[in-house]
Design an enzyme around this catalytic site. Structure first.
Site, short mmCIF file in Angstrom:
data_model
loop_
_atom_site.label_atom_id
_atom_site.label_comp_id
_atom_site.label_asym_id
_atom_site.label_seq_id
_atom_site.Cartn_x
_atom_site.Cartn_y
_atom_site.Cartn_z
N GLU A 46 5.88 -4.90 25.72
CA GLU A 46 4.72 -4.02 25.90
C GLU A 46 5.16 -2.59 26.15
OE1 GLU A 46 1.92 -4.98 25.16
OE2 GLU A 46 1.89 -7.16 25.41
N HIS A 257 -3.30 12.31 16.90
CA HIS A 257 -2.29 11.28 17.17
C HIS A 257 -2.15 10.46 15.90
CE1 HIS A 257 -1.07 7.14 18.81
NE2 HIS A 257 0.02 7.85 18.56
N THR A 359 -2.98 2.36 22.27
CA THR A 359 -3.09 2.70 23.70
C THR A 359 -2.67 4.14 23.95
OG1 THR A 359 -0.88 1.74 24.05
CG2 THR A 359 -2.79 0.34 24.52
N PHE A 360 -1.81 4.70 23.11
CA PHE A 360 -1.44 6.12 23.21
C PHE A 360 -2.68 6.98 23.03
CE2 PHE A 360 0.28 10.19 22.00
CZ PHE A 360 1.54 10.27 22.58
#
Length: 399
Positions: A46, A257, A359-360
Site C-alpha cells: 500500500e 495529477h 489516492t494521490f
C-alpha cells in the site's frame, strides 16, 4: 466448539463491562491508569496516500472514544514510514522515517493523542520494545454472505507477522490471527479480550473501515494533518518563482495529477493517451478561464512521456511546469516529501484535474477543500479518449 464460543463471548462481556465501569469511575476504580499504546501497520504494497487515510481511521477511533471520557490512557503510536513499494530513492528505503519528516506532529496531537515510535523506545529498557499482542487482521473469504455485509470478527489461523517497520528490537509475546470485517471502532472489542495489555498492535490496519467517512470528525482530523513547514515553504517558493502566484488561492495556473505507470498499464480504460490528455487540459482551461496559460503537472510518468505531453501543451500555447527536485532535495525531503510538495502546488491552483480513483488525487482534493476552493474547480478528472467517463465523487468539507 459451541462451548468454546460461548465461553469466549462470556469472557468478552465480562471484561467489557469491567473496562467500561473502570473508565467511568475515575477516582475509586482499581484499573491500572498506566499509559497504554495502540500500534498498527499497513500491508506493505500500500502506498503513502492510502496510509495517510488508514492513520485517520485509527486517530478518529481513539479521539472519539476519548471524547466520551473513555480509554483516556491510550495513545496511538505513529508507525514509521519504511520501505514503501513506490518509493524509489535509496534514502527513503534505508531507515524508518518518523512522521515529523512529513507532518507537524503537534498539529496531529491537537486532534488525537499520538506519539512517535522513537519516543516509546526512550521509555523502554535497553530500547527494546515487547508488544503484548499483535492481531493480524484478515479479510473474510465472503464479505457479502447472503448479500449482506455484516460487521463481525473471529479468532482464526493461518497468519504470521514479521514486520515491525524494519526494527530488530521490536518483538511480541503473541501473534493472533483475526478474521475481521467492519468499522475500525469494533477493534475495541478485540482489545477488551485482554484488558491488562499495555502494548497492542493491529497488522493490516487497512482492513477496518471508517466509522463515518466525510463527517465533521473526519474533517477535523484531516485538518490536523498539517504538512511539515519545510515542505510548505519549498512548495510556496516554487509557486512564487515559477508560477508567479503569491497567495493561497492562485488564479493564474491550472494543475494536473497525471497518473501513469501502473494506471496506464493496468487501467487503460480509465486514463487518456498523451494527446488525449493535452486536449482535455486545453478544453478545461478554455471553459474555466481562457486567460490561464500556465499548467503544473504532478506525475509518475517517465520523463519521455512527460516531455511529449509538454510538447503537445506548448504547441497549444501553454507554459508547462513540474517540480524536479535536486539530489540534495531528494535526500532532504525523501520520496514522501517530494510527493507532498507536488500536492501542495496542485492544491493552490485555480483549477485541478485529477486521476480517477487515485489516492494521490483524493489527498489533493481534500487539501483544496481545506483551503477553500470552490468544489467545481476541484472534483474533476481525466477521462479516457473514448467510452464512458464516470464523474468523481464529491466529498466536500464539513465545518
Amino acid at each position: 466448539m459451541y462451548l468454546i464460543t460461548f465461553l469466549v463471548a462470556l469472557f468478552y462481556v465480562a471484561t467489557s463491562v469491567q473496562e467500561e465501569y473502570c473508565q467511568l469511575k475515575t477516582d475509586s476504580c482499581s484499573q491500572d491508569v498506566t499509559e497504554k499504546y495502540l500500534f498498527y501497520d499497513v500491508n506493505p504494497p500500500e502506498g503513502f496516500n492510502l496510509r495517510r487515510d488508514v492513520y485517520m481511521r485509527f486517530a478518529i477511533m481513539l479521539a472519539e472514544a476519548q471524547g466520551t471520557g473513555k480509554r483516556l490512557n491510550w495513545r496511538l503510536v505513529l508507525p514509521p514510514w519504511y520501505n514503501l513499494y513506490h518509493w524509489k530513492a535509496s534514502s527513503s528505503k534505508s531507515l524508518p522515517i518518523p512522521w515529523s519528516a512529513f507532518f507537524e506532529v503537534e498539529s496531529l496531537q491537537s486532534y488525537a493523542p499520538v506519539v512517535e515510535l522513537y519516543s516509546i523506545f526512550e521509555k523502554t529498557k535497553d530500547k527494546e520494545l515487547i508488544l503484548d499482542r499483535v492481531y493480524v487482521l484478515q479479510n473474510y473469504a465472503d464479505a457479502f454472505k447472503d448479500g449482506v455485509f455484516t460487521e463481525k470478527w473471529e479468532v482464526s489461523d493461518g497468519c504470521k507477522y514479521t514486520g515491525y517497520w524494519g526494527y530488530t528490537n521490536v518483538t511480541s509475546n503473541e501473534v493472533v490471527c483475526i478474521n475481521f470485517q467492519g468499522k475500525v471502532s469494533k477493534l475495541w472489542e478485540i482489545i477488551s479480550l485482554h484488558p491488562q495489555d499495555k502494548n497492542v498492535m493491529f497488522a493490516h490496519g487497512e482492513i477496518p473501515l471508517h466509522d463515518s467517512y466525510g463527517t465533521k470528525n473526519y474533517w477535523d482530523c484531516r485538518r490536523s494533518m498539517r504538512f511539515n513547514e519545510n515542505l510548505i515553504s519549498r512548495a510556496e517558493k516554487f509557486i512564487s518563482k515559477h508560477l508567479d502566484c503569491h497567495t493561497k488561492l492562485c488564479n493564474n495556473y491550472i494543475s494536473i495529477h497525471w497518473r501513469r505507470q501502473d494506471f496506464a498499464q493496468y487501467r487503460k480504460k480509465d486514463v487518456p493517451s498523451i494527446k488525449g490528455t493535452a486536449r482535455q487540459i486545453n478544453k478545461a482551461v478554455k471553459k474555466f478561464n481562457s486567460y490561464i496559460d500556465k499548467v503544473f503537472i504532478a506525475t509518475d510518468a517517465a520523463i519521455t512521456s512527460l516531455r511529449n505531453l509538454e510538447l503537445e501543451l506548448t504547441q497549444l500555447g501553454y507554459s508547462v511546469h513540474y517540480f524536479i527536485p535536486t539530489k540534495t532535495e531528494i535526500e532532504k525531503y525523501k520520496d514522501g516529501g517530494i510527493a507532498i510538495i507536488d500536492q501542495i502546488i496542485c492544491s493552490h491552483a485555480a483549477y485541478f484535474i485529477g486521476t480517477h480513483e487515485s489516492t494521490f488525487t483524493f489527498r489533493i482534493q481534500e487539501e483544496r477543500e481545506i483551503l477553500g476552493h470552490d468544489s467545481s474547480t476541484t472534483f474533476n478528472r481525466l477521462c479516457p479518449d473514448s467510452g464512458p467517463c464516470e464523474k468523481p465523487s464529491k466529498w466536500t468539507i464539513v465545518h
